[in-house]
Scaffold this motif. Structure first.
Motif, PDB file in Angstrom:
ATOM      1  N   VAL A 178      23.134 -34.012   1.098  1.00 27.14           N
ATOM      2  CA  VAL A 178      22.653 -35.513   1.375  1.00 27.14           C
ATOM      3  C   VAL A 178      21.671 -35.690  -0.587  1.00 27.14           C
ATOM      4  CG1 VAL A 178      21.196 -37.662   1.932  1.00 27.14           C
ATOM      5  CG2 VAL A 178      23.064 -35.594   3.838  1.00 27.14           C
ATOM      6  N   VAL A 179      21.750 -35.996  -0.731  1.00 27.78           N
ATOM      7  CA  VAL A 179      21.058 -36.785  -2.167  1.00 27.78           C
ATOM      8  C   VAL A 179      20.474 -38.412  -2.083  1.00 27.78           C
ATOM      9  CG1 VAL A 179      21.206 -37.117  -4.433  1.00 27.78           C
ATOM     10  CG2 VAL A 179      22.940 -35.945  -3.291  1.00 27.78           C
ATOM     11  N   LEU A 180      18.793 -37.900  -1.895  1.00 28.07           N
ATOM     12  CA  LEU A 180      18.332 -39.329  -2.345  1.00 28.07           C
ATOM     13  C   LEU A 180      17.821 -39.684  -3.123  1.00 28.07           C
ATOM     14  CD1 LEU A 180      15.731 -37.540   0.384  1.00 28.07           C
ATOM     15  CD2 LEU A 180      17.439 -38.734   1.310  1.00 28.07           C
ATOM     16  N   GLY A 181      18.338 -41.229  -3.295  1.00 21.41           N
ATOM     17  CA  GLY A 181      18.070 -41.903  -4.954  1.00 21.41           C
ATOM     18  C   GLY A 181      18.895 -41.310  -5.580  1.00 21.41           C
ATOM     19  N   ALA A 182      19.416 -42.782  -7.334  1.00 14.35           N
ATOM     20  CA  ALA A 182      20.296 -42.145  -7.799  1.00 14.35           C
ATOM     21  C   ALA A 182      19.786 -41.038  -9.084  1.00 14.35           C
ATOM     22  CB  ALA A 182      19.975 -43.752  -8.262  1.00 14.35           C
ATOM     23  N   PHE A 183      18.400 -40.904  -9.047  1.00 16.74           N
ATOM     24  CA  PHE A 183      17.744 -39.846 -10.304  1.00 16.74           C
ATOM     25  C   PHE A 183      18.368 -38.522  -9.250  1.00 16.74           C
ATOM     26  CE2 PHE A 183      15.633 -36.591 -11.813  1.00 16.74           C
ATOM     27  CZ  PHE A 183      14.814 -37.289 -12.656  1.00 16.74           C
ATOM     28  N   GLY A 184      18.295 -38.133  -8.226  1.00 14.84           N
ATOM     29  CA  GLY A 184      18.506 -36.862  -7.622  1.00 14.84           C
ATOM     30  C   GLY A 184      20.329 -37.118  -8.305  1.00 14.84           C
ATOM     31  N   TRP A 185      20.816 -37.576  -7.689  1.00 15.11           N
ATOM     32  CA  TRP A 185      22.378 -38.061  -7.830  1.00 15.11           C
ATOM     33  C   TRP A 185      22.802 -37.883  -9.203  1.00 15.11           C
ATOM     34  CZ3 TRP A 185      25.940 -39.778  -3.490  1.00 15.11           C
ATOM     35  CH2 TRP A 185      27.563 -39.569  -4.439  1.00 15.11           C
ATOM     36  N   GLN A 186      22.062 -38.479  -9.801  1.00 15.69           N
ATOM     37  CA  GLN A 186      22.774 -38.376 -11.863  1.00 15.69           C
ATOM     38  C   GLN A 186      22.076 -37.122 -12.073  1.00 15.69           C
ATOM     39  OE1 GLN A 186      20.679 -41.953 -13.121  1.00 15.69           O
ATOM     40  NE2 GLN A 186      21.559 -43.463 -12.694  1.00 15.69           N
ATOM     41  N   ALA A 187      21.182 -35.847 -11.705  1.00 16.59           N
ATOM     42  CA  ALA A 187      20.287 -35.331 -12.090  1.00 16.59           C
ATOM     43  C   ALA A 187      21.796 -34.005 -11.687  1.00 16.59           C
ATOM     44  CB  ALA A 187      19.292 -35.199 -11.872  1.00 16.59           C
ATOM     45  N   LEU A 188      21.796 -34.225 -10.137  1.00 15.65           N
ATOM     46  CA  LEU A 188      23.071 -33.193  -9.365  1.00 15.65           C
ATOM     47  C   LEU A 188      24.186 -32.829  -9.825  1.00 15.65           C
ATOM     48  CD1 LEU A 188      23.212 -30.667  -7.163  1.00 15.65           C
ATOM     49  CD2 LEU A 188      23.738 -32.994  -5.540  1.00 15.65           C
ATOM     50  N   LEU A 189      24.767 -34.186 -10.300  1.00 18.57           N
ATOM     51  CA  LEU A 189      26.508 -33.895 -11.200  1.00 18.57           C
ATOM     52  C   LEU A 189      26.927 -32.946 -11.612  1.00 18.57           C
ATOM     53  CD1 LEU A 189      27.197 -38.126 -10.370  1.00 18.57           C
ATOM     54  CD2 LEU A 189      28.196 -35.792  -9.259  1.00 18.57           C
ATOM     55  N   PRO A 190      25.753 -33.352 -12.875  1.00 17.66           N
ATOM     56  CA  PRO A 190      26.046 -31.828 -14.020  1.00 17.66           C
ATOM     57  C   PRO A 190      25.416 -30.451 -13.979  1.00 17.66           C
ATOM     58  CG  PRO A 190      24.009 -33.342 -14.283  1.00 17.66           C
ATOM     59  CD  PRO A 190      24.808 -33.717 -13.496  1.00 17.66           C
ATOM     60  N   VAL A 191      24.896 -30.381 -12.362  1.00 13.48           N
ATOM     61  CA  VAL A 191      24.590 -29.378 -11.644  1.00 13.48           C
ATOM     62  C   VAL A 191      25.294 -28.556 -11.519  1.00 13.48           C
ATOM     63  CG1 VAL A 191      23.383 -28.462  -9.714  1.00 13.48           C
ATOM     64  CG2 VAL A 191      22.059 -29.631 -11.961  1.00 13.48           C
ATOM     65  N   LEU A 192      26.022 -29.630 -10.418  1.00 12.42           N
ATOM     66  CA  LEU A 192      28.103 -29.194 -10.149  1.00 12.42           C
ATOM     67  C   LEU A 192      29.253 -29.002 -10.627  1.00 12.42           C
ATOM     68  CD1 LEU A 192      27.170 -32.025  -7.192  1.00 12.42           C
ATOM     69  CD2 LEU A 192      27.270 -29.291  -6.819  1.00 12.42           C
ATOM     70  N   ALA A 193      28.830 -29.660 -12.012  1.00 18.36           N
ATOM     71  CA  ALA A 193      30.283 -29.438 -13.115  1.00 18.36           C
ATOM     72  C   ALA A 193      29.730 -28.098 -13.694  1.00 18.36           C
ATOM     73  CB  ALA A 193      29.554 -30.383 -14.190  1.00 18.36           C
ATOM     74  N   ASP A 194      28.654 -27.687 -13.465  1.00 18.30           N
ATOM     75  CA  ASP A 194      27.891 -25.999 -14.181  1.00 18.30           C
ATOM     76  C   ASP A 194      28.519 -25.271 -13.334  1.00 18.30           C
ATOM     77  OD1 ASP A 194      27.182 -27.820 -16.300  1.00 18.30           O
ATOM     78  OD2 ASP A 194      24.896 -27.278 -16.138  1.00 18.30           O
ATOM     79  N   SER A 195      28.339 -25.783 -12.637  1.00 15.58           N
ATOM     80  CA  SER A 195      28.824 -24.401 -11.281  1.00 15.58           C
ATOM     81  C   SER A 195      30.456 -24.193 -11.052  1.00 15.58           C
ATOM     82  CB  SER A 195      28.133 -24.887 -10.265  1.00 15.58           C
ATOM     83  OG  SER A 195      28.962 -26.152  -9.256  1.00 15.58           O
ATOM     84  N   GLY A 196      31.185 -25.217 -11.468  1.00 21.34           N
ATOM     85  CA  GLY A 196      32.631 -25.130 -11.431  1.00 21.34           C
ATOM     86  C   GLY A 196      32.858 -25.761 -10.482  1.00 21.34           C
TER      87      GLY A 196
END
Length: 255
Positions: free
Chosen positions: A169-187
């Motif tokens: 669960v992502v709280l807010g647009a900043f967290g959402w935008q920050a999380l997407l590349p992290v998930l991509a980095d993790s495969g």
């Protein structure tokens, strides 16, 4: 070769060496890689707010909170200057945390509805609370460079949680935008175009292979006073997203 805590390379090197979440949290709390954030968190602790004038502030990076086998993660933005930066625990000691933990308790994800200080008895059940930036930023606005410097901590945290993590669960647009590349980095394979943030948004990301379960990504307005005081985010709205995340994580009934 050891890298000093002040080095921009420290988060990447130290996070990669962490064998478990306890080691990751310990390494994180010594980080001094972002000079602006270090200066702000320490100045806030020196000046203090009148209500907390007699308290000793944590004034360090704030690690994630929750068990190492969490099925659900809640990702915010960054610690509050007089909340997590004071208490040393995510969403603890401020109005945002009051709203979040009350909702988590109501959904059976926390042992109590309040989070006031480390050592207050709070336990989380199957949930890890974290953020893409671990130091309190001026005006609650980290820079892009600060977010990138801090990214390795979240990358490694999600890697360590990956065997059990099923929903975020992502709280807010900043967290959402920050999380997407992290998930991509993790495969994780992200859809194109990239999913946009919105309250109630839901994206199912497939596992790396057929044996790995999908990861469910859910959007929720941030629990900031700007949202909760105006009614943009109500307790019922927050509980509904948490309940869906818990269901996808296998912590309760069907989603």
């Amino acid at each position: 070769m050891a890298v000093r805590e002040e080095s921009p390379q420290y988060p990447d090197r130290a996070a990669a060496r962490a064998a478990d979440l306890a080691a990751l949290d310990e390494a994180l709390t010594g980080c001094r890689a972002c000079p602006r954030l270090v200066a702000w968190r320490e100045e806030t602790a020196r000046v203090r707010r009148r209500a907390y004038a007699d308290e000793e502030y944590w004034a360090r990076p704030v690690p994630g909170l929750g068990p190492s086998d969490a099925g659900l993660a809640v990702v915010g933005l960054a610690p509050a200057a007089h909340g997590g930066n004071r208490t040393g625990r995510m969403f603890t000691g401020d109005r945002s945390g009051d709203v979040l933990f009350a909702a988590m308790h109501a959904e059976g994800l926390a042992s109590q509805p309040t989070s006031t200080a480390r050592g207050d008895g709070l336990e989380l059940y199957g949930v890890r609370v974290t953020a893409p930036v671990h130091c309190a930023p001026p005006a609650n606005k980290p820079t892009t460079d600060e977010r990138l410097t801090c990214r390795p901590w979240l990358v490694r945290e999600l890697e360590l949680l990956r065997p059990t993590l099923r929903a975020v669960v992502v709280l807010g647009a900043f967290g959402w935008q920050a999380l997407l590349p992290v998930l991509a980095d993790s495969g994780r394979r992200l859809p194109r175009p990239l999913p946009r943030f919105g309250h109630g948004a839901h994206v199912e990301l497939p596992g790396a292979d057929s044996a790995e379960p999908p990861l469910h990504l859910l959007g929720c307005y941030h629990v900031s006073q700007q949202n909760t005081f105006t009614g943009r985010l109500t307790p019922a709205m927050l509980r509904e997203v948490l309940a869906r995340g818990a269901a996808y994580a296998g912590l309760r009934g069907e989603a």
